[in-house]
Design a protein around this motif. Sequence first.
Motif, PDB file in Angstrom:
ATOM      1  N   ARG A   1       0.837  -1.200   0.000  1.00  0.00           N
ATOM      2  CA  ARG A   1       0.000   0.000   0.000  1.00  0.00           C
ATOM      3  C   ARG A   1       0.878   1.259   0.000  1.00  0.00           C
ATOM      4  O   ARG A   1       0.653   2.200  -0.775  1.00  0.00           O
TER       5      ARG A   1
ATOM      6  N   LEU B   1      -5.451  -1.787  -3.837  1.00  0.00           N
ATOM      7  CA  LEU B   1      -5.081  -1.488  -2.448  1.00  0.00           C
ATOM      8  C   LEU B   1      -4.684  -0.032  -2.274  1.00  0.00           C
ATOM      9  O   LEU B   1      -4.819   0.541  -1.193  1.00  0.00           O
ATOM     10  N   SER B   2      -4.196   0.592  -3.348  1.00  0.00           N
ATOM     11  CA  SER B   2      -3.624   1.935  -3.283  1.00  0.00           C
ATOM     12  C   SER B   2      -4.631   3.026  -3.628  1.00  0.00           C
ATOM     13  O   SER B   2      -5.201   3.043  -4.720  1.00  0.00           O
TER      14      SER B   2
END
Length: 305
Positions: free
Chosen positions: A33, A108-109
């Motif tokens: 992340r 996720l980012s």
Amino acid sequence: MVQEHEPGTPGEDTEPTATRRTADEAESSRASRGWWDRNADEYQEEHGAFLGDDRFIWGPEGLDEAEAGLLGPVEALKGRDVLEVGAGAAQCARWLAAQGARPVALDLSHRQLRHARRIDAAAAAALASAGATGAADVVGSRASGADDAAGVALVQADATALPFRDGSFDLACSAYGAVPFVAEPVRVMREVRRVLRPGGRWVFSVTHPIRWAFPDEPGPEGLSISASYFDRTPYVEQDESGRAVYVEHHRTLGDRVRDVVAGGFRLVDLVEPEWPAWNHQEWGGWSPLRGNLIPGTAIFVCERD
């Protein structure tokens, strides 16, 4: 999409140290992340032209889903619910939408998803400025009736804990997303199977496992074996305090197959794209020199019974 294993994190005073050590699920997720949130801008600037805003590219070789048809015939995508795992700026999901599918892009980012919104906003602005008569020239092959102003549906979440009900999707895909960067890939497989409907197809690409035996260099120095193919110790970049800022997990080809089966899937095909003559670019350790001699990408085509 693909990351390069080159130590160095923008904005930090010192470069991370590359090592091989264990890294559990929590540390791997936290590192991924953070890495993507810090490096998304540079990644999109460097590789955005090759990826395009609405193309579906499986890896650095440039294999295009429009030609490969690994998710099935292009004409059969219309009306299908599709989940893209590790979507980055949602380029693949945007191509799926253009074929009439209903994609959801998960990553996720947060920073990567911001780039997805940026691309959608630019497309919407171009559409608005073109006006009704010129719209077709702007959106190209986008499906008629698509909500171009809203763009692709985006979700920020971890691939090991998908925030969807059972049986929500017909298809799932991932181009170098999530799978290489989690400590327990079977968890991803089982989560994807859970959200797929019976008969659903799951296609994902990863760095070809044989590449772990070679240095991650595009030139001749990357053609000599330097490590054991069977060493499954994760590659980790860590800061001065020993905190992981990048983690990638190695699995052998057999491991990947066993992960697929343990996740409840049937392996339909394993595709190893050859380097095409038209592709002259280098992408981290991927290059025409290496690509013509050893495989760089492995694509697993799986189905849920």
